[in-house]
Design a protein around this motif. Structure first.
Motif, PDB file in Angstrom:
ATOM      1  N   TYR A   1       0.831  -1.205   0.000  1.00 34.69           N
ATOM      2  CA  TYR A   1       0.000   0.000   0.000  1.00 34.69           C
ATOM      3  C   TYR A   1       0.866   1.255   0.000  1.00 34.69           C
ATOM      4  N   GLN A   2       1.918   1.259   0.783  1.00 31.94           N
ATOM      5  CA  GLN A   2       2.809   2.417   0.818  1.00 31.94           C
ATOM      6  C   GLN A   2       3.516   2.608  -0.523  1.00 31.94           C
ATOM      7  N   PHE A   3       3.882   1.514  -1.191  1.00 31.67           N
ATOM      8  CA  PHE A   3       4.470   1.635  -2.524  1.00 31.67           C
ATOM      9  C   PHE A   3       3.456   2.204  -3.524  1.00 31.67           C
ATOM     10  N   LEU A   4       2.186   1.872  -3.353  1.00 27.56           N
ATOM     11  CA  LEU A   4       1.165   2.461  -4.218  1.00 27.56           C
ATOM     12  C   LEU A   4       1.084   3.968  -4.016  1.00 27.56           C
ATOM     13  N   ILE A   5       1.158   4.406  -2.758  1.00 25.20           N
ATOM     14  CA  ILE A   5       1.152   5.842  -2.468  1.00 25.20           C
ATOM     15  C   ILE A   5       2.351   6.508  -3.121  1.00 25.20           C
ATOM     16  N   ILE A   6       3.519   5.906  -2.989  1.00 27.63           N
ATOM     17  CA  ILE A   6       4.727   6.484  -3.580  1.00 27.63           C
ATOM     18  C   ILE A   6       4.555   6.657  -5.087  1.00 27.63           C
ATOM     19  N   GLY A   7       4.168   5.610  -5.764  1.00 26.18           N
ATOM     20  CA  GLY A   7       4.033   5.667  -7.217  1.00 26.18           C
ATOM     21  C   GLY A   7       2.973   6.643  -7.677  1.00 26.18           C
ATOM     22  N   GLU A   8       1.856   6.667  -6.978  1.00 25.74           N
ATOM     23  CA  GLU A   8       0.772   7.578  -7.351  1.00 25.74           C
ATOM     24  C   GLU A   8       1.164   9.024  -7.090  1.00 25.74           C
ATOM     25  N   ALA A   9       1.785   9.287  -5.964  1.00 28.23           N
ATOM     26  CA  ALA A   9       2.170  10.665  -5.633  1.00 28.23           C
ATOM     27  C   ALA A   9       3.199  11.203  -6.623  1.00 28.23           C
ATOM     28  N   ILE A  10       4.144  10.376  -7.022  1.00 26.09           N
ATOM     29  CA  ILE A  10       5.162  10.819  -7.984  1.00 26.09           C
ATOM     30  C   ILE A  10       4.506  11.223  -9.305  1.00 26.09           C
ATOM     31  N   LYS A  11       3.465  10.515  -9.707  1.00 26.76           N
ATOM     32  CA  LYS A  11       2.771  10.846 -10.953  1.00 26.76           C
ATOM     33  C   LYS A  11       2.204  12.264 -10.930  1.00 26.76           C
ATOM     34  N   HIS A  12       1.955  12.804  -9.741  1.00 28.62           N
ATOM     35  CA  HIS A  12       1.289  14.092  -9.618  1.00 28.62           C
ATOM     36  C   HIS A  12       2.201  15.230  -9.169  1.00 28.62           C
ATOM     37  N   ILE A  13       3.488  14.964  -9.050  1.00 35.67           N
ATOM     38  CA  ILE A  13       4.435  16.044  -8.757  1.00 35.67           C
ATOM     39  C   ILE A  13       4.753  16.738 -10.077  1.00 35.67           C
ATOM     40  N   ASP A  14       4.857  18.039 -10.036  1.00 35.87           N
ATOM     41  CA  ASP A  14       5.164  18.836 -11.227  1.00 35.87           C
ATOM     42  C   ASP A  14       6.394  18.258 -11.928  1.00 35.87           C
ATOM     43  N   ASN A  15       6.208  17.841 -13.172  1.00 38.32           N
ATOM     44  CA  ASN A  15       7.288  17.213 -13.927  1.00 38.32           C
ATOM     45  C   ASN A  15       8.484  18.147 -14.106  1.00 38.32           C
ATOM     46  N   GLY A  16       8.237  19.439 -14.171  1.00 38.64           N
ATOM     47  CA  GLY A  16       9.327  20.406 -14.274  1.00 38.64           C
ATOM     48  C   GLY A  16      10.264  20.339 -13.079  1.00 38.64           C
ATOM     49  N   ILE A  17       9.719  20.036 -11.929  1.00 34.82           N
ATOM     50  CA  ILE A  17      10.548  19.865 -10.727  1.00 34.82           C
ATOM     51  C   ILE A  17      11.337  18.572 -10.829  1.00 34.82           C
ATOM     52  N   LEU A  18      10.663  17.483 -11.151  1.00 36.90           N
ATOM     53  CA  LEU A  18      11.333  16.182 -11.193  1.00 36.90           C
ATOM     54  C   LEU A  18      12.477  16.165 -12.208  1.00 36.90           C
ATOM     55  N   LEU A  19      12.294  16.829 -13.331  1.00 37.29           N
ATOM     56  CA  LEU A  19      13.322  16.815 -14.378  1.00 37.29           C
ATOM     57  C   LEU A  19      14.631  17.466 -13.943  1.00 37.29           C
ATOM     58  N   LYS A  20      14.585  18.269 -12.908  1.00 37.76           N
ATOM     59  CA  LYS A  20      15.801  18.917 -12.401  1.00 37.76           C
ATOM     60  C   LYS A  20      16.697  17.951 -11.624  1.00 37.76           C
ATOM     61  N   TYR A  21      16.180  16.789 -11.283  1.00 42.09           N
ATOM     62  CA  TYR A  21      16.888  15.849 -10.418  1.00 42.09           C
ATOM     63  C   TYR A  21      17.130  14.541 -11.163  1.00 42.09           C
ATOM     64  N   ASN A  22      18.375  14.123 -11.134  1.00 33.64           N
ATOM     65  CA  ASN A  22      18.798  12.937 -11.863  1.00 33.64           C
ATOM     66  C   ASN A  22      18.411  11.670 -11.083  1.00 33.64           C
ATOM     67  N   TYR A  23      17.179  11.259 -11.298  1.00 33.82           N
ATOM     68  CA  TYR A  23      16.664  10.054 -10.655  1.00 33.82           C
ATOM     69  C   TYR A  23      15.704   9.393 -11.644  1.00 33.82           C
ATOM     70  N   PRO A  24      15.665   8.071 -11.701  1.00 33.00           N
ATOM     71  CA  PRO A  24      14.741   7.388 -12.625  1.00 33.00           C
ATOM     72  C   PRO A  24      13.309   7.378 -12.068  1.00 33.00           C
ATOM     73  N   TRP A  25      12.628   8.503 -12.203  1.00 33.21           N
ATOM     74  CA  TRP A  25      11.283   8.663 -11.635  1.00 33.21           C
ATOM     75  C   TRP A  25      10.292   7.645 -12.187  1.00 33.21           C
ATOM     76  N   HIS A  26      10.577   7.102 -13.360  1.00 33.15           N
ATOM     77  CA  HIS A  26       9.664   6.116 -13.953  1.00 33.15           C
ATOM     78  C   HIS A  26       9.634   4.809 -13.155  1.00 33.15           C
ATOM     79  N   ILE A  27      10.688   4.536 -12.401  1.00 34.56           N
ATOM     80  CA  ILE A  27      10.736   3.257 -11.678  1.00 34.56           C
ATOM     81  C   ILE A  27       9.668   3.174 -10.590  1.00 34.56           C
TER      82      ILE A  27
END
Length: 112
Positions: free
Chosen positions: A44-70
């Protein structure tokens, strides 16, 4: 009810990572695989993680070198392949959250 902001989503993920850490503290792969309640709580916590990442502003995520798709893909895997999940894989994913946590803390520090 208003939708959570990106900063709230980051905090939701950090909270979920913290809960996963609490849940698996003192556990090993063998005990994890035998404990259906623990498996369910962690998934359940992994579901929260994956769902929340989908809704973070992509412009923010792109600034950080991490495989957000995982984490997004892991959420989809849990949801859609629930019938064939190997719990050992879920357990090992619980041991691999430090880098994600570090990136999220950097986002909180730098973006908000």
């Amino acid at each position: 009810m208003d939708k959570p902001t990106s900063i709230e989503r980051v905090q939701h993920i950090l909270d979920a990572i913290g809960l996963i850490g609490q849940f698996v503290e003192g556990e090993n792969e063998v005990t994890f695989v035998k404990d259906v309640k623990l498996q369910s709580a962690v998934q359940y916590q992994f579901l929260i993680i994956g769902e929340a990442i989908k809704h973070i502003d992509n412009g923010i995520l792109l600034k950080y070198n991490y495989p957000w798709h995982i984490p997004r893909s892991f959420r989809n895997f849990i949801i859609h392949e629930y019938h064939g999940i190997k719990m050992e894989r879920i357990y090992y994913a619980t041991q691999d959250l430090k880098e994600l946590e570090a990136h999220l803390n950097k986002i909180l520090e730098n973006e908000f």
